[in-house]
Each structure stands twice: as structure tokens, then as C-alpha cells.
Write a protein that holds these residues in place. Structure first.
Motif, PDB file in Angstrom:
ATOM      1  N   ALA A   1      -2.676  -9.945  11.398  1.00  0.00           N
ATOM      2  CA  ALA A   1      -1.830  -9.912  12.592  1.00  0.00           C
ATOM      3  C   ALA A   1      -2.183  -8.755  13.525  1.00  0.00           C
ATOM      4  O   ALA A   1      -1.496  -8.547  14.529  1.00  0.00           O
ATOM      5  CB  ALA A   1      -0.372  -9.793  12.175  1.00  0.00           C
ATOM      6  N   ASN A   2      -3.239  -8.011  13.179  1.00  0.00           N
ATOM      7  CA  ASN A   2      -3.631  -6.834  13.965  1.00  0.00           C
ATOM      8  C   ASN A   2      -2.505  -5.815  14.070  1.00  0.00           C
ATOM      9  O   ASN A   2      -2.287  -5.195  15.110  1.00  0.00           O
ATOM     10  CB  ASN A   2      -4.101  -7.248  15.366  1.00  0.00           C
ATOM     11  N   LEU A   3      -1.773  -5.643  12.988  1.00  0.00           N
ATOM     12  CA  LEU A   3      -0.711  -4.649  12.904  1.00  0.00           C
ATOM     13  C   LEU A   3      -1.203  -3.519  12.008  1.00  0.00           C
ATOM     14  O   LEU A   3      -1.066  -3.561  10.789  1.00  0.00           O
ATOM     15  CB  LEU A   3       0.565  -5.259  12.322  1.00  0.00           C
ATOM     16  N   ALA A   4      -1.783  -2.507  12.607  1.00  0.00           N
ATOM     17  CA  ALA A   4      -2.343  -1.417  11.819  1.00  0.00           C
ATOM     18  C   ALA A   4      -1.924  -0.085  12.420  1.00  0.00           C
ATOM     19  O   ALA A   4      -0.910   0.014  13.097  1.00  0.00           O
ATOM     20  CB  ALA A   4      -3.863  -1.547  11.759  1.00  0.00           C
ATOM     21  N   ALA A   5      -2.723   0.958  12.197  1.00  0.00           N
ATOM     22  CA  ALA A   5      -2.433   2.299  12.714  1.00  0.00           C
ATOM     23  C   ALA A   5      -2.169   2.203  14.218  1.00  0.00           C
ATOM     24  O   ALA A   5      -2.709   1.318  14.880  1.00  0.00           O
ATOM     25  CB  ALA A   5      -3.602   3.221  12.418  1.00  0.00           C
ATOM     26  N   PRO A   6      -1.332   3.109  14.822  1.00  0.00           N
ATOM     27  CA  PRO A   6      -0.814   4.328  14.204  1.00  0.00           C
ATOM     28  C   PRO A   6       0.467   4.143  13.389  1.00  0.00           C
ATOM     29  O   PRO A   6       0.939   5.080  12.766  1.00  0.00           O
ATOM     30  CB  PRO A   6      -0.539   5.222  15.418  1.00  0.00           C
ATOM     31  N   GLY A   7       1.065   2.956  13.416  1.00  0.00           N
ATOM     32  CA  GLY A   7       2.319   2.788  12.697  1.00  0.00           C
ATOM     33  C   GLY A   7       2.166   2.481  11.234  1.00  0.00           C
ATOM     34  O   GLY A   7       3.150   2.392  10.510  1.00  0.00           O
ATOM     35  N   GLU A   8       0.954   2.312  10.761  1.00  0.00           N
ATOM     36  CA  GLU A   8       0.734   1.873   9.388  1.00  0.00           C
ATOM     37  C   GLU A   8       1.361   2.846   8.393  1.00  0.00           C
ATOM     38  O   GLU A   8       1.173   4.052   8.506  1.00  0.00           O
ATOM     39  CB  GLU A   8      -0.763   1.740   9.111  1.00  0.00           C
ATOM     40  N   PRO A   9       2.102   2.358   7.408  1.00  0.00           N
ATOM     41  CA  PRO A   9       2.697   3.267   6.425  1.00  0.00           C
ATOM     42  C   PRO A   9       1.660   3.740   5.419  1.00  0.00           C
ATOM     43  O   PRO A   9       0.584   3.164   5.276  1.00  0.00           O
ATOM     44  CB  PRO A   9       3.736   2.375   5.730  1.00  0.00           C
ATOM     45  N   ALA A  10       2.009   4.800   4.699  1.00  0.00           N
ATOM     46  CA  ALA A  10       1.247   5.204   3.522  1.00  0.00           C
ATOM     47  C   ALA A  10       1.761   4.379   2.345  1.00  0.00           C
ATOM     48  O   ALA A  10       2.970   4.173   2.210  1.00  0.00           O
ATOM     49  CB  ALA A  10       1.441   6.691   3.257  1.00  0.00           C
ATOM     50  N   PHE A  11       0.856   3.896   1.517  1.00  0.00           N
ATOM     51  CA  PHE A  11       1.226   3.022   0.405  1.00  0.00           C
ATOM     52  C   PHE A  11       1.164   3.780  -0.912  1.00  0.00           C
ATOM     53  O   PHE A  11       0.180   4.454  -1.215  1.00  0.00           O
ATOM     54  CB  PHE A  11       0.296   1.816   0.341  1.00  0.00           C
ATOM     55  N   ALA A  12       2.228   3.636  -1.707  1.00  0.00           N
ATOM     56  CA  ALA A  12       2.297   4.228  -3.040  1.00  0.00           C
ATOM     57  C   ALA A  12       2.470   3.095  -4.045  1.00  0.00           C
ATOM     58  O   ALA A  12       3.589   2.622  -4.270  1.00  0.00           O
ATOM     59  CB  ALA A  12       3.465   5.201  -3.134  1.00  0.00           C
ATOM     60  N   PRO A  13       1.386   2.607  -4.637  1.00  0.00           N
ATOM     61  CA  PRO A  13       1.515   1.513  -5.614  1.00  0.00           C
ATOM     62  C   PRO A  13       2.235   1.979  -6.870  1.00  0.00           C
ATOM     63  O   PRO A  13       1.941   3.043  -7.415  1.00  0.00           O
ATOM     64  CB  PRO A  13       0.055   1.132  -5.899  1.00  0.00           C
ATOM     65  N   ILE A  14       3.206   1.160  -7.316  1.00  0.00           N
ATOM     66  CA  ILE A  14       4.029   1.575  -8.456  1.00  0.00           C
ATOM     67  C   ILE A  14       4.628   0.360  -9.148  1.00  0.00           C
ATOM     68  O   ILE A  14       4.988  -0.619  -8.490  1.00  0.00           O
ATOM     69  CB  ILE A  14       5.164   2.519  -7.982  1.00  0.00           C
ATOM     70  N   ASP A  15       4.723   0.421 -10.455  1.00  0.00           N
ATOM     71  CA  ASP A  15       5.533  -0.509 -11.237  1.00  0.00           C
ATOM     72  C   ASP A  15       6.771   0.276 -11.651  1.00  0.00           C
ATOM     73  O   ASP A  15       6.669   1.225 -12.432  1.00  0.00           O
ATOM     74  CB  ASP A  15       4.758  -0.998 -12.463  1.00  0.00           C
ATOM     75  N   PHE A  16       7.933  -0.087 -11.115  1.00  0.00           N
ATOM     76  CA  PHE A  16       9.136   0.702 -11.355  1.00  0.00           C
ATOM     77  C   PHE A  16       9.541   0.710 -12.826  1.00  0.00           C
ATOM     78  O   PHE A  16      10.260   1.607 -13.268  1.00  0.00           O
ATOM     79  CB  PHE A  16      10.294   0.178 -10.499  1.00  0.00           C
ATOM     80  N   GLU A  17       9.088  -0.267 -13.590  1.00  0.00           N
ATOM     81  CA  GLU A  17       9.442  -0.310 -15.002  1.00  0.00           C
ATOM     82  C   GLU A  17       8.621   0.664 -15.846  1.00  0.00           C
ATOM     83  O   GLU A  17       9.048   1.067 -16.914  1.00  0.00           O
ATOM     84  CB  GLU A  17       9.256  -1.728 -15.552  1.00  0.00           C
ATOM     85  N   SER A  18       7.444   1.051 -15.365  1.00  0.00           N
ATOM     86  CA  SER A  18       6.578   1.868 -16.219  1.00  0.00           C
ATOM     87  C   SER A  18       5.839   2.992 -15.508  1.00  0.00           C
ATOM     88  O   SER A  18       5.279   3.864 -16.159  1.00  0.00           O
ATOM     89  CB  SER A  18       5.535   0.964 -16.901  1.00  0.00           C
ATOM     90  N   GLY A  19       5.828   3.000 -14.169  1.00  0.00           N
ATOM     91  CA  GLY A  19       5.023   3.968 -13.454  1.00  0.00           C
ATOM     92  C   GLY A  19       5.721   5.303 -13.229  1.00  0.00           C
ATOM     93  O   GLY A  19       6.926   5.447 -13.449  1.00  0.00           O
ATOM     94  N   ASP A  20       4.949   6.282 -12.782  1.00  0.00           N
ATOM     95  CA  ASP A  20       5.453   7.616 -12.451  1.00  0.00           C
ATOM     96  C   ASP A  20       5.694   7.643 -10.947  1.00  0.00           C
ATOM     97  O   ASP A  20       4.756   7.828 -10.160  1.00  0.00           O
ATOM     98  CB  ASP A  20       4.427   8.676 -12.861  1.00  0.00           C
ATOM     99  N   LEU A  21       6.936   7.449 -10.540  1.00  0.00           N
ATOM    100  CA  LEU A  21       7.252   7.306  -9.125  1.00  0.00           C
ATOM    101  C   LEU A  21       6.899   8.559  -8.340  1.00  0.00           C
ATOM    102  O   LEU A  21       6.288   8.477  -7.267  1.00  0.00           O
ATOM    103  CB  LEU A  21       8.730   6.964  -8.949  1.00  0.00           C
TER     104      LEU A  21
END
Length: 280
Positions: A124-144
Motif C-alpha cells: 500500500a506504499n505505507l512506510a516511513a516516516p510513520g513506520e513503527p518499530a517492530f518488536a516480535p514477541i510471543d506473549f506466552e513465552s517471550g521476554d517482552l
């Protein structure tokens, strides 16, 4: 969610935010002007389903739920926070809609959902400057906290944390672990968590919604697992240095005048928001 598949719940929430601007009349509870763009080629089919069946309790209830909670939470941002953490972000579009100079946005979610979102953003051409930083996580087992810091969270500055439409899908252990991590944020940080009420506390509309939605969620591999009464949360939050400030019904998420409507959009008491602040 099923491994290696994006969340169907995230897609339905984005579709409901997009459909609200098409199906429901003025005044709108919330304006997500990019949800349809982000959904891309799927948008017309998903919004069309709301057009054709939008009066159904589940569809109208979903539109009310996702717009009211977003309006309340984003309304807290103001200029008080330089960091906004969205847990279980799905296809949230705040980072793409925010005004220049708005808070830094970090989105924490399952890696499959985040890759799906990245692909949709690129298409969709929706990128920077508004692009968020991504933190991949599994809430059941990851270190948030480790995931958030890796994504650029400044541990010395207060943050607003949004945790909407997620806790009901998690085990109590995962919720406890997430709260423990959030309690280590700087004093003055705030959390808005959506939680599901047990059956005896739901109103008639909430009970009707649940009779359809909970079975459907389980069928697609995303069952509701955890329910709280408001009285359960002060002690749970307090164990992790979080003080409950208020509980907010869906009806109270927006100006009451917005519920005086000509269409069929109505609030339900199935889920509530709890706002808490980090005190230690």
C-alpha cells in the motif's frame, strides 16, 4: 493464533475500523482513515460484508468495540508521552496516522502477524516516516522487555502502553508475566488493558455478542481463555507496581453524545478497559 499464520482477529478488527466510516453514520466514534488502505485488496470484500450484514450484533458490536477503545486510548496520548507501545498491535494504524513530532511507536506482536503487516504496508506504499518499530514477541513465552528494548524503547522515559483485544486470548500466566515486565517501566508510565468480563457481569447485549463471537474465535484457533471482574485487577496489578486508576465501560470510552445515534451502533458490556499507572 495458529503458528506461521497472521491473526484473523487482527484482520477483522481492521475491517471493522474501516467499515465504521462507511456503514455507520455520523457522528463517528473514531476515524481510522488508513485501515482500508492497509487491508488493500481484501478491503472491499471485508467492508462489503459489513455493508450487507452490518446490523448483525457481532458485526455492529465489533465496530463499536474497536472504535470506542481506540478513541479512548489514543485520546490519552496528548503531549505527555514520547513513547507509545502497542502490545498485540495487529493492523493498528496509529503510527501511520500520527502527526509529525508525535510519540515514537513500538509495536509488539507475533512475528507472523508483523511480517504480514509489513507486506501489506509495502503493497500500500505505507512506510516511513510513520513506520513503527517492530518488536516480535510471543506473549506466552517471550521476554517482552528485551524485545521492546531491542526495538528501541528508551527505558528511562515514561511510555503509554496500549494492550487492546489481546488479554482475553492469553493464559493467566502470560498476562501475569506481561504485567511484571510492564511494571519495570519508568514511574509515570501508563497502561490501558482491555479485559473480558465473566458471564455473570455481562449486560444483555454483551451476552448476546459473546454467544456468537466466542465460539467463532475458538473455531478459528483463537479462543478466549481469561476473564476478569473489575475487583480482580487491583491486587493483580499491584503485585507488579501498577496502580489501577479507572475502569472504563465501552459506553464511557467516548463522549456520551456520540451514542445518541440514528443507526444501530450501540455499546455493550462484554469487555472493559482498565487504566493503570506505574508507581514504583
Amino acid at each position: 493464533m495458529r503458528a506461521a499464520q497472521p491473526s484473523q482477529t487482527a484482520m477483522m478488527a481492521a475491517a471493522a475500523r474501516a467499515a465504521h466510516l462507511v456503514v455507520d453514520g455520523e457522528p463517528h466514534l473514531f476515524r481510522d482513515t488508513l485501515a482500508a488502505t492497509l487491508l488493500g485488496g481484501q478491503a472491499e470484500e471485508l467492508i462489503g460484508y459489513h455493508r450487507a450484514h452490518g446490523g448483525h450484533l457481532v458485526l455492529s458490536g465489533t465496530r463499536a468495540q474497536v472504535t470506542a477503545r481506540a478513541a479512548y486510548t489514543e485520546g490519552l496520548l496528548g503531549d505527555r508521552f514520547e513513547q507509545y507501545v502497542v502490545l498485540g498491535a495487529g493492523l493498528d494504524t496509529y503510527a501511520l496516522r500520527r502527526a509529525p513530532g508525535g510519540p515514537r511507536v513500538i509495536e509488539a506482536d507475533h512475528p507472523a502477524t508483523q511480517q504480514w503487516k509489513r507486506d501489506l504496508m509495502a503493497a500500500a506504499n505505507l512506510a516511513a516516516p510513520g513506520e513503527p518499530a517492530f518488536a516480535p514477541i510471543d506473549f506466552e513465552s517471550g521476554d517482552l522487555m528485551a524485545a521492546l528494548r531491542e526495538a528501541g524503547l528508551d527505558p528511562g522515559r515514561p511510555a503509554l502502553v496500549s494492550w487492546l483485544g489481546v488479554a482475553m486470548y492469553l493464559t493467566s500466566d502470560a498476562i501475569d508475566g506481561t504485567l511484571a515486565a510492564l511494571g519495570r517501566l519508568p514511574r509515570g508510565s501508563e497502561l490501558v488493558m482491555e479485559y473480558a468480563l465473566p458471564p455473570e457481569l455481562r449486560d444483555e447485549r454483551g451476552a448476546g455478542y459473546a454467544s456468537f463471537a466466542l465460539a467463532a474465535a475458538a473455531e478459528r484457533g483463537e479462543p478466549w481463555l481469561t476473564f476478569f471482574s473489575p475487583d480482580d485487577l487491583p491486587a493483580l496489578f499491584g503485585r507488579h507496581g501498577l496502580e489501577v486508576v479507572e475502569h472504563v465501560r465501552q459506553a464511557d470510552c467516548v463522549d456520551p453524545a456520540l451514542w445518541r445515534r440514528q443507526d444501530g451502533l450501540r455499546p455493550a458490556d462484554l469487555c472493559r478497559l482498565v487504566r493503570a499507572t506505574v508507581t514504583t
